[in-house]
Scaffold this motif. Structure first.
Motif, PDB file in Angstrom:
ATOM      1  N   GLY A 121      -8.889  -4.494  -5.701  1.00 53.55           N
ATOM      2  CA  GLY A 121      -8.206  -5.673  -5.271  1.00 53.55           C
ATOM      3  C   GLY A 121      -7.991  -6.751  -6.345  1.00 53.55           C
ATOM      4  N   THR A 122      -8.992  -6.665  -7.347  1.00 51.83           N
ATOM      5  CA  THR A 122      -9.275  -7.932  -8.360  1.00 51.83           C
ATOM      6  C   THR A 122      -8.097  -7.688  -9.309  1.00 51.83           C
ATOM      7  OG1 THR A 122     -10.499  -6.578  -9.709  1.00 51.83           O
ATOM      8  CG2 THR A 122     -11.893  -8.131  -8.153  1.00 51.83           C
ATOM      9  N   ALA A 123      -7.637  -6.881  -9.735  1.00 51.00           N
ATOM     10  CA  ALA A 123      -6.829  -6.822 -10.967  1.00 51.00           C
ATOM     11  C   ALA A 123      -5.384  -6.539 -10.504  1.00 51.00           C
ATOM     12  CB  ALA A 123      -6.878  -5.808 -11.866  1.00 51.00           C
ATOM     13  N   GLY A 124      -4.803  -7.098  -8.932  1.00 50.25           N
ATOM     14  CA  GLY A 124      -3.727  -6.905  -8.905  1.00 50.25           C
ATOM     15  C   GLY A 124      -3.545  -5.898  -7.665  1.00 50.25           C
ATOM     16  N   LEU A 125      -2.482  -5.861  -6.956  1.00 51.51           N
ATOM     17  CA  LEU A 125      -2.429  -4.922  -5.672  1.00 51.51           C
ATOM     18  C   LEU A 125      -1.768  -3.759  -6.058  1.00 51.51           C
ATOM     19  CD1 LEU A 125      -0.576  -7.299  -3.375  1.00 51.51           C
ATOM     20  CD2 LEU A 125      -2.961  -6.595  -3.078  1.00 51.51           C
ATOM     21  N   ILE A 126      -2.526  -2.449  -5.635  1.00 48.68           N
ATOM     22  CA  ILE A 126      -2.025  -1.097  -5.478  1.00 48.68           C
ATOM     23  C   ILE A 126      -1.390  -0.474  -4.501  1.00 48.68           C
ATOM     24  CG2 ILE A 126      -3.285  -0.507  -7.813  1.00 48.68           C
ATOM     25  CD1 ILE A 126      -5.140   0.988  -5.883  1.00 48.68           C
ATOM     26  N   HIS A 127      -1.798  -1.462  -3.221  1.00 52.60           N
ATOM     27  CA  HIS A 127      -1.599  -1.045  -2.140  1.00 52.60           C
ATOM     28  C   HIS A 127      -1.257  -2.222  -1.173  1.00 52.60           C
ATOM     29  CE1 HIS A 127      -1.414   1.076   1.697  1.00 52.60           C
ATOM     30  NE2 HIS A 127      -2.024   0.313   2.093  1.00 52.60           N
ATOM     31  N   VAL A 128      -0.271  -2.295  -0.279  1.00 50.20           N
ATOM     32  CA  VAL A 128      -0.236  -3.381   0.877  1.00 50.20           C
ATOM     33  C   VAL A 128      -0.080  -2.864   1.901  1.00 50.20           C
ATOM     34  CG1 VAL A 128       0.732  -5.219  -0.757  1.00 50.20           C
ATOM     35  CG2 VAL A 128       2.372  -3.549   0.603  1.00 50.20           C
ATOM     36  N   SER A 129      -0.378  -3.442   3.079  1.00 48.61           N
ATOM     37  CA  SER A 129      -0.333  -2.901   4.306  1.00 48.61           C
ATOM     38  C   SER A 129       1.076  -2.987   5.141  1.00 48.61           C
ATOM     39  CB  SER A 129      -1.311  -3.689   5.109  1.00 48.61           C
ATOM     40  OG  SER A 129      -0.806  -3.511   6.808  1.00 48.61           O
ATOM     41  N   GLY A 130       1.186  -2.076   6.092  1.00 54.35           N
ATOM     42  CA  GLY A 130       2.822  -2.233   6.786  1.00 54.35           C
ATOM     43  C   GLY A 130       2.460  -2.970   7.869  1.00 54.35           C
ATOM     44  N   HIS A 131       1.453  -3.595   8.225  1.00 54.90           N
ATOM     45  CA  HIS A 131       1.431  -4.577   9.541  1.00 54.90           C
ATOM     46  C   HIS A 131       1.199  -6.081   9.125  1.00 54.90           C
ATOM     47  CE1 HIS A 131       0.745  -0.662  11.840  1.00 54.90           C
ATOM     48  NE2 HIS A 131       0.090  -0.331  10.872  1.00 54.90           N
ATOM     49  N   GLY A 132       1.777  -6.836  10.089  1.00 57.67           N
ATOM     50  CA  GLY A 132       1.634  -8.218  10.137  1.00 57.67           C
ATOM     51  C   GLY A 132       0.394  -8.661  10.180  1.00 57.67           C
ATOM     52  N   SER A 133       0.085  -9.983   9.232  1.00 63.52           N
ATOM     53  CA  SER A 133      -1.010 -10.492   9.361  1.00 63.52           C
ATOM     54  C   SER A 133      -1.011 -11.871  10.398  1.00 63.52           C
ATOM     55  CB  SER A 133      -1.596 -10.952   8.111  1.00 63.52           C
ATOM     56  OG  SER A 133      -1.891  -9.959   7.170  1.00 63.52           O
ATOM     57  N   GLN A 134      -1.820 -12.519  10.588  1.00 65.48           N
ATOM     58  CA  GLN A 134      -1.823 -13.453  11.615  1.00 65.48           C
ATOM     59  C   GLN A 134      -0.440 -14.410  11.618  1.00 65.48           C
ATOM     60  OE1 GLN A 134      -5.691 -15.585  11.125  1.00 65.48           O
ATOM     61  NE2 GLN A 134      -6.805 -13.820  12.051  1.00 65.48           N
ATOM     62  N   GLU A 135      -0.269 -14.932  10.554  1.00 64.04           N
ATOM     63  CA  GLU A 135       1.032 -16.038  10.279  1.00 64.04           C
ATOM     64  C   GLU A 135       2.340 -15.101  10.734  1.00 64.04           C
ATOM     65  OE1 GLU A 135       0.504 -19.028  10.306  1.00 64.04           O
ATOM     66  OE2 GLU A 135      -1.497 -18.826   9.930  1.00 64.04           O
ATOM     67  N   ALA A 175       5.170  -6.340  -3.995  1.00 63.92           N
ATOM     68  CA  ALA A 175       4.122  -7.027  -4.684  1.00 63.92           C
ATOM     69  C   ALA A 175       3.145  -5.922  -5.218  1.00 63.92           C
ATOM     70  CB  ALA A 175       3.245  -7.690  -3.425  1.00 63.92           C
ATOM     71  N   VAL A 176       3.303  -4.602  -5.158  1.00 67.15           N
ATOM     72  CA  VAL A 176       2.575  -3.588  -5.706  1.00 67.15           C
ATOM     73  C   VAL A 176       3.050  -3.291  -7.154  1.00 67.15           C
ATOM     74  CG1 VAL A 176       1.717  -2.496  -3.732  1.00 67.15           C
ATOM     75  CG2 VAL A 176       3.906  -1.697  -4.495  1.00 67.15           C
ATOM     76  N   ARG A 177       4.493  -3.578  -7.381  1.00 64.81           N
ATOM     77  CA  ARG A 177       5.191  -3.006  -8.417  1.00 64.81           C
ATOM     78  C   ARG A 177       4.298  -3.785  -9.982  1.00 64.81           C
ATOM     79  NH1 ARG A 177      10.601  -1.073  -8.755  1.00 64.81           N
ATOM     80  NH2 ARG A 177      11.164  -0.734 -10.963  1.00 64.81           N
ATOM     81  N   PRO A 178       4.273  -5.041  -9.945  1.00 64.57           N
ATOM     82  CA  PRO A 178       3.625  -5.263 -11.184  1.00 64.57           C
ATOM     83  C   PRO A 178       2.452  -4.710 -11.643  1.00 64.57           C
ATOM     84  CG  PRO A 178       4.172  -7.290  -9.879  1.00 64.57           C
ATOM     85  CD  PRO A 178       4.082  -6.059  -9.011  1.00 64.57           C
ATOM     86  N   ARG A 179       1.473  -4.435 -10.734  1.00 58.66           N
ATOM     87  CA  ARG A 179       0.037  -3.751 -11.213  1.00 58.66           C
ATOM     88  C   ARG A 179       0.465  -2.364 -11.260  1.00 58.66           C
ATOM     89  NH1 ARG A 179      -3.932  -2.511 -13.593  1.00 58.66           N
ATOM     90  NH2 ARG A 179      -5.740  -1.598 -12.400  1.00 58.66           N
ATOM     91  N   LEU A 180       1.273  -1.817 -10.615  1.00 58.16           N
ATOM     92  CA  LEU A 180       1.698  -0.241 -10.899  1.00 58.16           C
ATOM     93  C   LEU A 180       2.675  -0.040 -12.239  1.00 58.16           C
ATOM     94  CD1 LEU A 180       2.626   1.033  -7.531  1.00 58.16           C
ATOM     95  CD2 LEU A 180       0.642   1.212  -8.126  1.00 58.16           C
ATOM     96  N   ASP A 181       3.271  -1.053 -12.588  1.00 62.46           N
ATOM     97  CA  ASP A 181       3.758  -0.938 -13.848  1.00 62.46           C
ATOM     98  C   ASP A 181       2.909  -0.891 -14.933  1.00 62.46           C
ATOM     99  OD1 ASP A 181       5.741  -0.888 -15.799  1.00 62.46           O
ATOM    100  OD2 ASP A 181       6.597  -2.968 -15.014  1.00 62.46           O
ATOM    101  N   GLU A 182       1.920  -1.857 -14.584  1.00 59.22           N
ATOM    102  CA  GLU A 182       0.639  -1.895 -15.869  1.00 59.22           C
ATOM    103  C   GLU A 182       0.121  -0.560 -16.086  1.00 59.22           C
ATOM    104  OE1 GLU A 182      -3.069  -4.659 -15.255  1.00 59.22           O
ATOM    105  OE2 GLU A 182      -1.035  -5.902 -15.108  1.00 59.22           O
ATOM    106  N   ILE A 183      -0.221  -0.139 -14.586  1.00 56.62           N
ATOM    107  CA  ILE A 183      -1.100   1.257 -14.938  1.00 56.62           C
ATOM    108  C   ILE A 183      -0.207   2.345 -15.694  1.00 56.62           C
ATOM    109  CG2 ILE A 183      -2.050   3.189 -13.532  1.00 56.62           C
ATOM    110  CD1 ILE A 183      -2.505   0.914 -11.314  1.00 56.62           C
ATOM    111  N   PHE A 184       1.106   2.330 -15.218  1.00 52.51           N
ATOM    112  CA  PHE A 184       1.828   3.318 -15.730  1.00 52.51           C
ATOM    113  C   PHE A 184       2.050   3.179 -17.495  1.00 52.51           C
ATOM    114  CE2 PHE A 184       3.597   4.568 -11.675  1.00 52.51           C
ATOM    115  CZ  PHE A 184       4.075   6.031 -11.860  1.00 52.51           C
ATOM    116  N   ALA A 185       1.983   1.728 -17.804  1.00 51.44           N
ATOM    117  CA  ALA A 185       2.158   1.405 -19.229  1.00 51.44           C
ATOM    118  C   ALA A 185       0.907   1.791 -19.921  1.00 51.44           C
ATOM    119  CB  ALA A 185       2.564   0.018 -19.384  1.00 51.44           C
TER     120      ALA A 185
END
Length: 546
Positions: free
Chosen positions: A351-365, A201-211
Motif C-alpha cells: 500500500g505504501t509504494a502505490g496501488l497494485i489493487h483497487v476494490s470494486g465496491h463503492g466507499s462511503q462517499e 489507478a493501479v496502472r502507474p505502480r504496475l508499470d513501474e513493476i514491469f519496468a
C-alpha cells in the motif's frame, strides 16, 4: 420483498420481489464455506419459499457474473427451470457454469442491454450500467405498480474505466427526478471513508513493476478482473514481454473477454505455456491463477515446484494484484512462504509504494452520492454481515434524505405500498451445503455434525463375526480405532470384553436382528468409553456374516 440470502453474510445474494401472483428473483449466488463446514464445497441459499411458489416464479435477473451472484444458479435451476436474464458477459459465464452441470440444453438465457427496458408481468425492468471489478455489470430499476425499486448490484462510481463504459450517473439522476420508492444498496465497503479509486489507478505502480523486473514476471489476479487482465496485457506489450496464460479460470475469462471485444490483443502477444522456456526470462509475463492460495491452483503448485510449465526461479517476481479475502489468510501466507523459499520477489499488499489493487465496491462517499442522486423514500442496505448493514443504515439515516431506513435480514417479508413499508412475518431461509463433485449433492446438517465429530474424537469400529445359521459369535470381537487419541492396550481389551459381555447377555433372537445388536453394542461401548476417557468417538459396530 423477501431476501433469501446476502443480508447477514457475504455471498449467497438472492432477493425475491413479489406482486400478487408474480415473483422475480434478483441474483442467485453462492458462498464459500467456513472452516467448520468440513468437506463442503459451496453453500447456497435455501429456496424453499421459491419451490413452494414454483408456478409464480417468472424469472431470475442477474446483476453481474461474480460467483456470489451467479454461483447458486445450477442448484436453483435444477429445482426451478425459469428464464435467466443477464448482460452478454454475465451470460457467457453462466453458460460455462451450466454446461459443467449439464443444465445448459434446457436453460432459457435471455440477454438484457443497459438502457433497454423490458417487461415481466407487472414488473418493468430497466438495467442501468454500473462499474465494478468485473465488466458488463448493471443495477436494476424495477418499476412496480407501487413505485420504483432500485437494486444497485455491486458497484463503485468509476467515470474512466479501462473499457470506456463509465458508470451511468445520468440514468440514476433521471430516476431520482421521477421518484424512487426504495433503494437497495451494496454495503461491502461501508467501513471505508472517501472514494474507491478508479481501475486506472493501479496502472502507474504496475508499470513501474514491469519496468523494474529483470527476470520472469508472474502476474496473478482474480480471473474475473477483466480490467486488470487488460492493463497487465497492455503493459506486457509495452515492455516487450510475451504473455502465457496458466490456469483454467483465467484461460476461460480471457477467452470470453476476447470473444466479446473486452480484450483486443496485438498479434503474437499470447504464447502457449509450453513456449515459456523458449523465451528469455526478461521477455515473458506469466498470467497465473491462484491469487488466494487455493491448494490446487496453478500458483500454489508452482510455489512448490510442482507445475508442468510454471517454474519459479530465484530472482523471478510474483505479483499478487488482489486483496486477501477474509478467511484465506493462512493459505495465501503459506504460499508466499514457499515462493520466498524459491528466492522469488513477492509483491502483494504494498500500500505504501502505490496501488497494485483497487476494490470494486463503492466507499462511503460513493454510497452517499448514490443516495443523493436517487433520493429514495425507503432505504435498505444489502450485501454484507449484519454489522455492515447496520453501519450502512446509520450512514443513510444520518443524511436526512431518506424517509425511512429499514434493516432487513434473510427471510424477512417486507410489504410496500406507495406510502408505507412494513415488515410482515418471515419465510424459511437458511443455507444448503453442497458437495459438488460434478453432480449437486446436498450435505445434510447431520453429515456435517458427523464430520465434526470424527475430526474431534475419531471413530471406533467393533467388528463381530456371527454365524448366520446358528446365531453364534464365531470369534473374539475385534476393536479398530482411528483418530482416537487414547489407544492403550487396556482400553482396547476392556472394550473387547464389553462387546463380548453384551453379546453373551443377548438372546439368539437379538443376535439375529443386526439392527438391535448393533444398537446394544454401541450404547454399552459408548457408556464405557465416555466414563473412562470423557471422549465421544463415533462408534460403528460392523457385523460380518459367516
Amino acid at each position: 420483498m423477501i431476501p433469501l440470502g446476502g443480508l447477514g453474510e457475504f455471498g449467497m445474494n438472492c432477493m425475491a420481489l413479489r406482486w400478487q401472483d408474480d415473483i422475480i428473483v434478483i441474483d442467485a449466488g453462492l458462498m464459500f464455506p467456513e472452516e467448520e463446514l468440513l468437506g463442503v464445497d459451496i453453500v447456497v441459499p435455501d429456496i424453499s419459499y421459491l419451490i413452494e411458489n414454483r408456478s409464480k416464479v417468472k424469472a431470475i435477473l442477474l446483476t453481474h457474473g461474480h460467483e456470489d451472484h451467479i454461483g447458486g444458479l445450477p442448484w436453483i435451476l435444477s429445482e426451478l427451470n425459469v428464464p435467466v436474464y443477464g448482460t452478454e458477459f454475465t451470460l457467457a459465464y453462466v453458460e460455462g457454469k451450466l454446461e459443467e452441470h449439464r443444465l445448459l440444453d434446457n436453460a432459457d438465457l435471455i440477454e438484457m442491454l443497459p438502457g433497454k427496458r423490458f417487461t415481466l408481468g407487472p414488473f418493468s425492468i430497466m438495467p442501468i450500467r454500473v462499474t465494478h471489478s468485473l465488466v458488463d455489470c448493471v443495477a436494476l430499476a424495477i418499476h412496480t405498480p407501487v413505485g420504483v425499486v432500485l437494486h444497485t448490484g455491486d458497484f463503485k462510481v468509476d467515470l474512466s474505466p479501462p473499457d470506456g463504459k463509465p458508470f451511468d450517473l445520468h440514468a440514476f439522476a433521471e430516476l431520482g427526478k421521477q421518484g424512487v420508492l426504495c433503494l437497495l444498496q451494496d454495503s461491502t465497503n461501508v467501513d471505508r471513508p472517501g472514494y474507491t479509486p478508479s481501475e486506472r489507478a493501479v496502472r502507474p505502480r504496475l508499470d513501474e513493476i514491469f519496468a523494474q523486473t529483470k527476470k520472469k514476471l508472474f502476474f496473478s489476479c482474480f480471473s474475473s478482473s477483466i480490467h486488470r487482465i487488460r492493463v497487465a496485457m497492455e503493459l506486457a506489450h509495452k515492455h516487450g514481454r510475451k504473455v502465457a496464460i496458466i490456469g483454467r479460470s483465467l484461460d476461460n475469462s480471457t477467452e470470453i473477454a476476447q470473444d466479446l471485444g473486452y480484450l483486443d490483443l496485438p498479434q503474437g502477444l499470447i504464447i502457449n505455456p509450453g513456449q515459456i522456456r523458449d523465451q528469455a526470462p526478461d521477455k515473458v509475463c506469466i498470467m497465473i491463477s491462484g491469487t488466494q492460495g487455493e491448494p490446487m491452483s496453478a500458483l500454489s503448485r508452482a510455489a512448490v515446484n510442482n507445475h508442468k510449465f510454471a517454474h519459479i526461479d530465484a530472482g523471478d517476481t510474483v505479483l499478487l494484484s488482489s486483496r486477501v479475502i477474509p478467511g484465506n489468510e493462512k493459505g495465501i501466507y503459506r504460499m508466499i512462504d514457499h515462493l520466498e523459499r524459491r528466492d522469488a520477489k513477492v509483491i502483494h499488499d504494498d500500500g505504501t509504494a502505490g496501488l497494485i489493487h483497487v476494490s470494486g465496491h463503492g466507499s462511503q462517499e460513493e454510497l452517499r452520492l448514490m443516495i443523493n442522486l436517487v433520493r429514495p423514500k425507503f432505504f435498505i442496505p444489502v450485501h454484507g454481515d449484519y454489522r455492515h448493514l447496520k453501519r450502512h443504515a446509520e450512514l443513510a439515516a444520518g443524511m436526512g434524505i431518506v424517509e425511512k431506513v429499514i434493516l432487513l435480514e434473510d427471510g424477512d417479508v417486507l410489504e410496500f405500498d406507495k406510502n408505507t413499508a412494513v415488515k410482515n412475518g418471515k419465510v424459511t431461509t437458511g443455507r444448503v451445503c453442497i458437495d459438488s463433485g460434478g453432480s449437486i449433492d446436498v450435505v445434510e446438517d447431520v453429515v456435517i455434525r458427523d464430520r465434526q465429530h470424527l475430526s474431534e474424537d475419531g471413530i471406533v469400529l467393533p467388528i463381530i463375526a456371527i454365524n448366520k445359521r446358528t446365531g453364534r459369535v464365531e470369534n473374539t470381537p475385534e476393536i479398530v480405532m482411528r483418530g482416537f487419541a487414547i489407544q492403550d492396550d487396556k482400553l482396547v481389551n476392556d472394550a473387547r470384553n464389553i462387546v463380548q459381555k453384551t453379546l453373551d447377555n443377548s438372546s439368539a433372537e437379538e443376535k439375529a436382528d443386526y439392527a438391535i445388536i448393533k444398537e446394544k453394542i454401541r450404547n454399552d461401548l459408548k457408556r464405557y468409553i465416555q466414563k473412562q476417557t470423557s471422549r465421544r468417538p463415533l462408534i460403528m459396530p460392523v457385523i460380518m456374516e459367516i
